[in-house]
Scaffold this motif. Structure first.
Motif, short mmCIF file in Angstrom:
data_model
loop_
_atom_site.label_atom_id
_atom_site.label_comp_id
_atom_site.label_asym_id
_atom_site.label_seq_id
_atom_site.Cartn_x
_atom_site.Cartn_y
_atom_site.Cartn_z
N UNK A 30 0.64 -1.38 -0.23
CA UNK A 30 0.17 -0.15 -0.09
C UNK A 30 0.82 1.23 0.01
N UNK A 31 2.18 1.18 0.29
CA UNK A 31 2.74 2.39 0.56
C UNK A 31 3.89 2.54 -0.39
N UNK A 32 4.15 1.30 -1.08
CA UNK A 32 5.60 1.34 -2.22
C UNK A 32 5.15 2.10 -3.29
N UNK B 283 -0.41 -11.86 -3.23
CA UNK B 283 -1.63 -11.24 -3.16
C UNK B 283 -1.65 -9.95 -2.32
N UNK B 284 -0.98 -10.03 -1.21
CA UNK B 284 -0.77 -8.77 -0.19
C UNK B 284 -0.13 -7.78 -0.99
N UNK B 285 1.13 -8.24 -1.70
CA UNK B 285 1.77 -7.09 -2.21
C UNK B 285 1.13 -6.26 -3.45
N UNK B 286 0.42 -7.09 -4.33
CA UNK B 286 0.03 -6.59 -5.42
C UNK B 286 -1.51 -6.08 -5.25
N UNK B 287 -2.10 -6.46 -4.41
CA UNK B 287 -3.55 -5.91 -4.02
C UNK B 287 -3.58 -4.61 -4.14
N UNK B 288 -3.02 -3.61 -3.21
CA UNK B 288 -3.34 -2.35 -3.16
C UNK B 288 -3.13 -1.60 -4.46
N UNK B 289 -2.23 -2.21 -5.19
CA UNK B 289 -1.70 -1.53 -6.69
C UNK B 289 -2.89 -1.79 -7.38
N UNK B 290 -3.45 -3.00 -7.54
CA UNK B 290 -4.78 -3.23 -8.40
C UNK B 290 -5.91 -2.41 -7.91
N UNK B 291 -6.08 -2.48 -6.50
CA UNK B 291 -7.25 -1.68 -5.98
C UNK B 291 -7.06 -0.04 -6.44
N UNK B 292 -5.93 0.61 -6.40
CA UNK B 292 -5.59 1.82 -6.73
C UNK B 292 -5.89 2.11 -8.35
N UNK B 293 -5.08 1.07 -8.99
CA UNK B 293 -5.47 1.29 -10.40
C UNK B 293 -6.83 1.35 -10.98
N UNK B 294 -7.65 0.42 -10.34
CA UNK B 294 -8.94 0.44 -10.83
C UNK B 294 -9.70 1.72 -10.05
N UNK B 295 -9.31 2.24 -8.99
CA UNK B 295 -10.04 3.29 -8.28
C UNK B 295 -9.85 4.67 -8.83
N UNK B 296 -8.48 4.73 -9.52
CA UNK B 296 -8.10 5.92 -10.25
C UNK B 296 -8.15 6.33 -11.55
N UNK B 297 -8.27 5.04 -12.24
CA UNK B 297 -8.33 4.84 -13.65
C UNK B 297 -9.18 5.90 -14.28
#
Length: 186
Positions: free
Chosen positions: A21-23, A86-100
């Motif tokens: 989430x912070x990377x 899943x933990x590492x990549x999950x926040x990035x996927x959520x962010x992509x779909x939220x910001x896109x």
């Protein structure tokens, strides 16, 4: 209790989700973040940095290192590796779909200074990772000599990375065989 920290798979997911989430800025940024969690509770410093070295010597993203951490955390095996990834990549996927849907507005607007600040923080974390890796890896004069030699090859030649790694390994083996610079420097 909402979160059960006694379950090693859930703990693995939680730690990697927070780091994910912070990377920002690439794989080396996760080294200091995950080292703070993994050392000494999950593993020794030596085991951690062996995993870092292994991940950096393989093709692909440094984020694959988290699979290693998940697999060895309390013998999580393949379940721990999947939970960590899943933990590492999950926040990035959520962010992509939220910001896109709003990206074009954010990219061109007042958001640019924020991105510059985040980039600066990422550079600081990468620098921190370099210091941590150096401090844990360079313990003898021979280590420093191999680092200087390999670093010079990378900086001043166009040799491919696998060749530089091979040259560094051979140089280190020669120094060890000749018993040169084998005293601890720290």
């Amino acid at each position: 209790m909402i979160w059960d920290n006694s379950n090693p798979i859930l703990k693995t997911f939680q730690v990697h989700y927070r780091a994910g989430g912070i990377v920002f800025g690439g794989g080396p940024v996760i080294v200091p973040l995950l080292a703070a969690e993994a050392i000494p509770d999950w593993m020794t410093s030596e085991t951690f940095f062996q995993g870092v070295g292994l991940a950096q010597s393989l093709p692909g993203p440094m984020f694959n290192f988290v699979g290693y951490l998940g697999a060895i955390h309390r013998s999580g095996g393949w379940k721990g590796a999947i939970a960590a990834e899943l933990g590492m990549f999950g926040p990035g996927f959520i962010l992509i779909f939220a910001v896109l849907p709003f990206w074009s507005q954010l990219r061109d607007g007042r958001f640019k200074p924020v991105l510059r600040g985040v980039n600066g923080a990422a550079i600081g974390l990468i620098g921190s990772a370099c210091v941590m890796i150096y401090a844990s890896s360079v313990r003898k004069g021979a280590d420093a000599m191999v680092l200087a030699g390999a670093g010079s090859l990378v900086a001043f030649s166009s040799l491919p990375a696998p060749f530089v790694i091979l040259v560094g390994a051979i140089f280190g083996a020669i120094l060890k065989q000749l018993d040169l610079a084998q005293k601890a420097i720290l």
